[in-house]
Design a protein around this motif. Structure first.
Motif, short mmCIF file in Angstrom:
data_model
loop_
_atom_site.label_atom_id
_atom_site.label_comp_id
_atom_site.label_asym_id
_atom_site.label_seq_id
_atom_site.Cartn_x
_atom_site.Cartn_y
_atom_site.Cartn_z
N GLY A 130 -19.48 44.53 -21.31
CA GLY A 130 -19.54 43.15 -20.84
C GLY A 130 -19.77 42.17 -21.98
O GLY A 130 -20.10 42.55 -23.10
N GLU A 131 -19.62 40.90 -21.67
CA GLU A 131 -19.72 39.86 -22.67
C GLU A 131 -21.16 39.53 -23.02
O GLU A 131 -21.42 38.87 -24.03
CB GLU A 131 -19.01 38.59 -22.18
CG GLU A 131 -17.50 38.76 -22.01
CD GLU A 131 -16.82 37.49 -21.55
OE1 GLU A 131 -17.54 36.49 -21.33
OE2 GLU A 131 -15.58 37.48 -21.44
N THR A 132 -22.09 39.94 -22.19
CA THR A 132 -23.51 39.66 -22.42
C THR A 132 -24.26 40.95 -22.70
O THR A 132 -24.08 41.95 -22.01
CB THR A 132 -24.14 38.97 -21.19
OG1 THR A 132 -23.46 37.73 -20.96
CG2 THR A 132 -25.62 38.70 -21.42
N LEU A 181 -33.80 39.73 -21.36
CA LEU A 181 -33.37 38.79 -22.38
C LEU A 181 -31.89 39.01 -22.60
O LEU A 181 -31.44 40.14 -22.83
CB LEU A 181 -34.13 38.99 -23.69
CG LEU A 181 -35.62 38.65 -23.67
CD1 LEU A 181 -36.42 39.91 -23.32
CD2 LEU A 181 -36.08 38.11 -25.01
N ASP A 182 -31.13 37.93 -22.55
CA ASP A 182 -29.68 38.00 -22.68
C ASP A 182 -29.23 37.35 -23.98
O ASP A 182 -29.85 36.39 -24.46
CB ASP A 182 -28.99 37.29 -21.51
CG ASP A 182 -29.19 37.99 -20.19
OD1 ASP A 182 -29.63 39.16 -20.20
OD2 ASP A 182 -28.93 37.37 -19.15
N ALA A 183 -28.14 37.86 -24.53
CA ALA A 183 -27.50 37.25 -25.69
C ALA A 183 -26.01 37.53 -25.61
O ALA A 183 -25.60 38.60 -25.13
CB ALA A 183 -28.06 37.82 -26.99
N PRO A 184 -25.17 36.60 -26.05
CA PRO A 184 -23.73 36.86 -26.05
C PRO A 184 -23.41 38.06 -26.95
O PRO A 184 -23.96 38.18 -28.05
CB PRO A 184 -23.13 35.57 -26.63
CG PRO A 184 -24.20 34.54 -26.48
CD PRO A 184 -25.50 35.27 -26.58
N GLY A 235 -29.59 36.67 -34.45
CA GLY A 235 -29.18 35.92 -35.63
C GLY A 235 -28.75 36.84 -36.77
O GLY A 235 -27.79 36.54 -37.49
N ALA A 236 -29.43 37.97 -36.92
CA ALA A 236 -29.09 38.92 -37.98
C ALA A 236 -27.72 39.56 -37.72
O ALA A 236 -26.97 39.85 -38.66
CB ALA A 236 -30.16 40.00 -38.08
N ILE A 237 -27.40 39.79 -36.45
CA ILE A 237 -26.08 40.34 -36.12
C ILE A 237 -25.00 39.28 -36.31
O ILE A 237 -23.92 39.56 -36.86
CB ILE A 237 -26.06 40.88 -34.67
CG1 ILE A 237 -27.05 42.04 -34.51
CG2 ILE A 237 -24.66 41.34 -34.28
CD1 ILE A 237 -27.24 42.49 -33.07
#
Length: 269
Positions: free
Chosen positions: A184-186, A200-203, A244-246
């Motif tokens: 999935g996108e998230t 906790l979600d992140a794109p 942010g590191a990714i």
């Protein structure tokens, strides 16, 4: 930081010669988040961004001596545990930490990014029975959670939460079910505690440079706990910082395979 002693954390894990995971990732993470890093190396690995070509365990006696040397002299505010290669080593680490009263983050490292087994099957039972009950928080990805429970990999939030609660039943005080292996996108990580669950979600970021993400997240949580954050706040900060590191991983262009995340994305300009 005002004058005074620095917050310090101890990582007990394997060494990654390629610098993207293990002890190297942990120490970079501690430094990036303002925590003094100490270490006890459990194994030497010959690896790069493409493969693990050799693993040499450190003797249990030397692992215990490293932990003792650190704890005898330095005030450690949190411990992160990563790669452990045998039941005897798991027992050694547990005994070495028996008097440590701070938070312990347990990352059940079982496979390298390239698919090489890093935790033998006979050590999984020892990990579950000896160290999981000792953990303040356990940080498995979905394949690791399934292996701990002897079940198929969870698909969907309901199944992920069900496995998270089963891991709590094994004695862990909390578990972070990492969703990086889901589809999935998230990308969704779940914090599961006896009081409930939050996510906790992140794109999801399109990059092959994700080597060391598990080590990095667990050590980031440990760093924030070492600074005095509660678990939910520690995970929130670690989750956002890792995202942010990714995002910045492609900027450093390391190696020809699965490169590392950019641990110093908030420092290097």
């Amino acid at each position: 930081m005002s004058k005074g002693k620095a917050h310090a954390a101890l990582t007990i894990a394997g060494s990654d010669s390629g610098g993207g995971a293990g002890i190297q990732a942990d120490l970079k993470t501690f430094s990036a988040l303002g925590v003094f890093g100490t270490s006890a190396i459990t194994a030497i690995t010959a690896q790069n961004t493409q493969d693990v070509t050799a693993v040499e365990p450190i003797s249990n006696e030397v692992v215990a001596a490293q932990i003792k040397a650190v704890l005898d002299d330095i005030r450690i505010h949190a411990v992160k545990i990563g790669m452990l290669g045998s039941p005897a080593l798991i027992e050694t680490v547990a005994q070495s930490l028996k008097d440590f009263d701070g938070p312990v983050v347990l990352d059940p490292v079982m496979l390298s990014k390239s698919g090489v087994a890093l935790l033998p099957n006979d050590a999984v039972e020892a990990l579950v029975s000896i160290l999981v009950p000792r953990a303040t928080v356990l940080t498995p990805n979905l394949p690791e959670a399934a292996k701990i429970l002897g079940e198929d990999e969870a698909r969907g939030d309901d199944a992920v939460l069900a496995q998270g609660h089963k891991i709590l039943d094994l004695g862990a005080k909390a578990v972070v079910m990492k969703g990086g292996h889901a589809e999935g996108e998230t990308c969704r990580d779940w914090l599961v505690t006896p009081e409930g669950a939050t996510h906790l979600d992140a794109p999801r970021i399109e990059t092959r440079n994700t080597h060391g993400t598990g080590c990095t997240l667990s050590s980031a949580i440990a760093a924030e706990l070492a600074k005095g954050a509660d678990l939910e706040a520690a995970l929130t900060r670690a989750h956002g910082w890792l995202h942010g590191a990714i995002q910045a991983a492609d900027q450093i262009d390391i190696g020809h395979g699965h490169g590392p995340v950019h641990h110093f994305h908030e420092v290097w300009t």
